[in-house]
Design a protein around this motif. Structure first.
Motif, short mmCIF file in Angstrom:
data_model
loop_
_atom_site.label_atom_id
_atom_site.label_comp_id
_atom_site.label_asym_id
_atom_site.label_seq_id
_atom_site.Cartn_x
_atom_site.Cartn_y
_atom_site.Cartn_z
N VAL A 58 0.91 -1.16 -0.06
CA VAL A 58 0.08 0.23 0.15
C VAL A 58 0.75 1.15 0.09
N GLU A 100 0.07 5.73 0.51
CA GLU A 100 -0.81 6.91 0.59
C GLU A 100 -0.50 7.84 -0.63
N PHE A 132 -5.33 5.99 -0.84
CA PHE A 132 -4.40 5.06 -0.84
C PHE A 132 -4.70 4.13 -2.15
N ASP A 138 -3.47 0.41 -3.40
CA ASP A 138 -3.03 -0.87 -2.91
C ASP A 138 -2.67 -1.72 -4.19
N THR A 191 1.30 1.19 7.11
CA THR A 191 0.42 2.48 6.63
C THR A 191 -1.18 2.78 7.44
N ASP A 232 -3.85 2.75 6.01
CA ASP A 232 -4.82 2.06 4.89
C ASP A 232 -5.77 1.24 5.73
#
Length: 125
Positions: free
Chosen positions: A25, A27, A38, A40, A121, A123
């Motif tokens: 992932v 950002e 995000f 991924d 992260t 996420d």
């Protein structure tokens, strides 16, 4: 051979994660204030991966298929179970193999060095 000067070169641990079917992932810029976004990379598990898992091992694959998704979230929703409330899928692509993955990252102005393991992260997924 690893070329540390090549911005499209993956770090060994991240490349290994992808080949072993693990998600990465990064950002990215969001659509506005109060939002977070995000991108991924999610390796898609094949039947051979499920067999390996049942046998207690993880199968590496250089030609894996990947789902690449760019999501934009309401920043206030990220910490809970309802992170998808107000979320918007900005773009998505499915690619096969590391060369196609590199091409889509380049098209989206992303570099392999930007990607982290999900636990490093914010996420929500």
């Amino acid at each position: 051979m690893i070329n540390a000067d090549d911005p499209m070169q993956w770090q060994t641990d991240k490349l290994s994660a992808l080949r072993l079917g693990r998600r990465l992932v990064t950002e990215v810029s969001s659509s506005g204030q109060g939002r977070r976004a995000f991108v991924d990379i999610r390796p898609i598990r094949a039947d051979a991966d499920h067999v390996a898992s049942r046998e207690g091992w993880v199968r590496p694959d250089r030609d894996r298929t990947f789902k690449v998704e760019h999501w934009d979230y309401d920043a206030d929703q990220l910490d809970g179970f309802d992170y998808d409330v107000g979320a918007a899928l900005v773009r998505a692509a499915t690619v096969t193999g590391e060369a196609e993955l590199a091409a889509i990252l380049q098209a989206w102005d992303l570099l392999p060095g930007q990607f982290r393991h999900p636990w490093d992260t914010d996420d929500p997924r």
